[in-house]
Design a protein around this motif. Sequence first.
Motif, PDB file in Angstrom:
ATOM      1  N   UNK A  36      37.711  -3.752  49.570  1.00 35.84           N
ATOM      2  CA  UNK A  36      38.847  -3.119  48.885  1.00 35.84           C
ATOM      3  C   UNK A  36      39.523  -4.124  47.960  1.00 35.84           C
ATOM      4  N   UNK A  37      38.778  -4.600  46.969  1.00 37.14           N
ATOM      5  CA  UNK A  37      39.368  -5.552  46.038  1.00 37.14           C
ATOM      6  C   UNK A  37      40.456  -4.889  45.197  1.00 37.14           C
ATOM      7  N   UNK A  38      41.344  -5.725  44.663  1.00 38.06           N
ATOM      8  CA  UNK A  38      42.500  -5.223  43.919  1.00 38.06           C
ATOM      9  C   UNK A  38      42.075  -4.563  42.605  1.00 38.06           C
ATOM     10  N   UNK A  39      42.272  -3.261  42.530  1.00 32.63           N
ATOM     11  CA  UNK A  39      42.127  -2.496  41.292  1.00 32.63           C
ATOM     12  C   UNK A  39      40.735  -2.597  40.670  1.00 32.63           C
ATOM     13  N   UNK A  40      39.725  -2.905  41.477  1.00 34.35           N
ATOM     14  CA  UNK A  40      38.375  -3.023  40.935  1.00 34.35           C
ATOM     15  C   UNK A  40      37.335  -2.651  41.976  1.00 34.35           C
ATOM     16  N   UNK A  41      36.208  -2.154  41.489  1.00 37.74           N
ATOM     17  CA  UNK A  41      35.052  -1.879  42.349  1.00 37.74           C
ATOM     18  C   UNK A  41      33.876  -2.787  41.961  1.00 37.74           C
ATOM     19  N   UNK A  42      34.168  -3.829  41.205  1.00 33.55           N
ATOM     20  CA  UNK A  42      33.121  -4.658  40.618  1.00 33.55           C
ATOM     21  C   UNK A  42      32.236  -5.337  41.671  1.00 33.55           C
ATOM     22  N   UNK A  43      32.761  -5.572  42.869  1.00 29.75           N
ATOM     23  CA  UNK A  43      31.982  -6.264  43.883  1.00 29.75           C
ATOM     24  C   UNK A  43      31.082  -5.377  44.718  1.00 29.75           C
ATOM     25  N   UNK A  44      31.154  -4.060  44.531  1.00 25.10           N
ATOM     26  CA  UNK A  44      30.429  -3.156  45.418  1.00 25.10           C
ATOM     27  C   UNK A  44      28.920  -3.322  45.324  1.00 25.10           C
ATOM     28  N   UNK A  45      28.376  -3.445  44.116  1.00 24.50           N
ATOM     29  CA  UNK A  45      26.921  -3.509  43.959  1.00 24.50           C
ATOM     30  C   UNK A  45      26.343  -4.730  44.676  1.00 24.50           C
ATOM     31  N   UNK A  46      27.003  -5.879  44.518  1.00 22.68           N
ATOM     32  CA  UNK A  46      26.511  -7.086  45.181  1.00 22.68           C
ATOM     33  C   UNK A  46      26.612  -6.955  46.693  1.00 22.68           C
ATOM     34  N   UNK A  47      27.716  -6.390  47.178  1.00 27.47           N
ATOM     35  CA  UNK A  47      27.878  -6.213  48.629  1.00 27.47           C
ATOM     36  C   UNK A  47      26.798  -5.292  49.190  1.00 27.47           C
ATOM     37  N   UNK A  48      26.512  -4.217  48.476  1.00 28.05           N
ATOM     38  CA  UNK A  48      25.494  -3.271  48.937  1.00 28.05           C
ATOM     39  C   UNK A  48      24.113  -3.916  48.962  1.00 28.05           C
ATOM     40  N   UNK A  49      23.822  -4.733  47.971  1.00 24.21           N
ATOM     41  CA  UNK A  49      22.509  -5.377  47.909  1.00 24.21           C
ATOM     42  C   UNK A  49      22.309  -6.373  49.039  1.00 24.21           C
ATOM     43  N   UNK A  50      23.399  -6.943  49.547  1.00 27.18           N
ATOM     44  CA  UNK A  50      23.311  -7.968  50.588  1.00 27.18           C
ATOM     45  C   UNK A  50      23.651  -7.442  51.975  1.00 27.18           C
ATOM     46  N   UNK A  51      23.889  -6.150  52.105  1.00 25.31           N
ATOM     47  CA  UNK A  51      24.379  -5.579  53.360  1.00 25.31           C
ATOM     48  C   UNK A  51      23.366  -5.801  54.487  1.00 25.31           C
ATOM     49  N   UNK A  52      23.764  -6.482  55.556  1.00 24.13           N
ATOM     50  CA  UNK A  52      22.805  -6.759  56.636  1.00 24.13           C
ATOM     51  C   UNK A  52      22.569  -5.535  57.511  1.00 24.13           C
ATOM     52  N   UNK A  53      21.454  -5.484  58.217  1.00 26.55           N
ATOM     53  CA  UNK A  53      21.201  -4.377  59.144  1.00 26.55           C
ATOM     54  C   UNK A  53      22.313  -4.299  60.192  1.00 26.55           C
ATOM     55  N   UNK A  54      22.692  -3.090  60.528  1.00 24.70           N
ATOM     56  CA  UNK A  54      23.714  -2.902  61.545  1.00 24.70           C
ATOM     57  C   UNK A  54      25.131  -2.852  61.032  1.00 24.70           C
ATOM     58  N   UNK A  55      25.331  -3.150  59.748  1.00 20.75           N
ATOM     59  CA  UNK A  55      26.664  -3.109  59.157  1.00 20.75           C
ATOM     60  C   UNK A  55      26.720  -2.007  58.112  1.00 20.75           C
ATOM     61  N   UNK A  56      27.763  -1.181  58.174  1.00 18.93           N
ATOM     62  CA  UNK A  56      27.973  -0.111  57.203  1.00 18.93           C
ATOM     63  C   UNK A  56      29.108  -0.500  56.263  1.00 18.93           C
ATOM     64  N   UNK A  57      28.898  -0.270  54.960  1.00 15.73           N
ATOM     65  CA  UNK A  57      29.918  -0.583  53.959  1.00 15.73           C
ATOM     66  C   UNK A  57      30.658   0.675  53.537  1.00 15.73           C
ATOM     67  N   UNK A  58      31.988   0.601  53.586  1.00 21.45           N
ATOM     68  CA  UNK A  58      32.862   1.619  53.012  1.00 21.45           C
ATOM     69  C   UNK A  58      33.360   1.077  51.679  1.00 21.45           C
ATOM     70  N   UNK A  59      33.041   1.750  50.599  1.00 21.16           N
ATOM     71  CA  UNK A  59      33.498   1.301  49.283  1.00 21.16           C
ATOM     72  C   UNK A  59      34.939   1.748  49.059  1.00 21.16           C
ATOM     73  N   UNK A  60      35.705   0.893  48.391  1.00 18.22           N
ATOM     74  CA  UNK A  60      37.107   1.229  48.151  1.00 18.22           C
ATOM     75  C   UNK A  60      37.750   0.253  47.196  1.00 18.22           C
TER      76      UNK A  60
END
Length: 285
Positions: A36-60
């Motif tokens: 949930x970065x401030x006023x931006x979603x710019x980090x979502x793509x990188x986070x999704x690409x690196x998401x480890x097994x067993x962890x779910x990402x909520x974008x915000x």
Amino acid sequence: MRIDLHTHSTASDGTDSPAELVRAAGAAGLDVVALTDHDTTRGHAEALAALPPGLTLVTGAELSCRYDGIGMHMLAYLFDPEEPALLAERELVRDDRVPRAQGMIAKLNGLGVPVTWEQVARIAGDGSVGRPHIATALVELGVVETVSDAFTREWLADGGRAHMTKHETDPFEALRLIKGAGGVAVFAHPAASKRGRTVPESALAELAEAGLDGIEVDHMDHDPDTRARLRGLAKELGLLVTGSSDYHGSRKSCVPGEFTTDPEVYGEITRRATGAFPVPGAGGA
């Protein structure tokens, strides 16, 4: 199930890259983490690409708002990041961050502090520049000992000697935009009085009537009595109660999962959202 619904990366004012953040969340034993970065979603793509097994990402995102002259933050979850109206408002807020930071630097210079734009820009890197970056510069210069020490009326807190306002969204407009983008809205750390003036609790009823889904109760800036009071208000108003770390990497003392959200509340957030859906990790680089 351990769920942390409020974290920040280098896409705004955290010190972990989005990839480092999701790896830290996984290492901390979280099952779900929201970026949930401030006023931006710019980090979502990188986070999704690196998401480890067993962890779910909520974008915000954490939206900068202002109610009756008082700054507040609205956590927006699982909205459509390309919805034009909300996207335009986020860009407007972000674009005002640079001139605001430059104005605060000028005020600090007037107070005899030799901070420069180049120093703050280096600290911010690719992130959306904000007060924590200026606070870090003050730590580097030995003006204050910690980032938190910079958020006082002597320095950067609302109304402080070096504070400047920026464009911030009316919270009722923010609720309209979040809902229009299929998202879910939670009022972040509503009683964090150490940061400056807080929105009066009487306003919660207005915000709930306008579509607010919940309030962040379990947070490092709320003491036990405050959490109990906020829980009572949430129950009265039919609002969801969340808990989060507000993790910023090394910029704050909190750790991923320091406070967490009840799985039933998380389930209700995902049921209400129509703009995006949580993404389970399949193993990233």
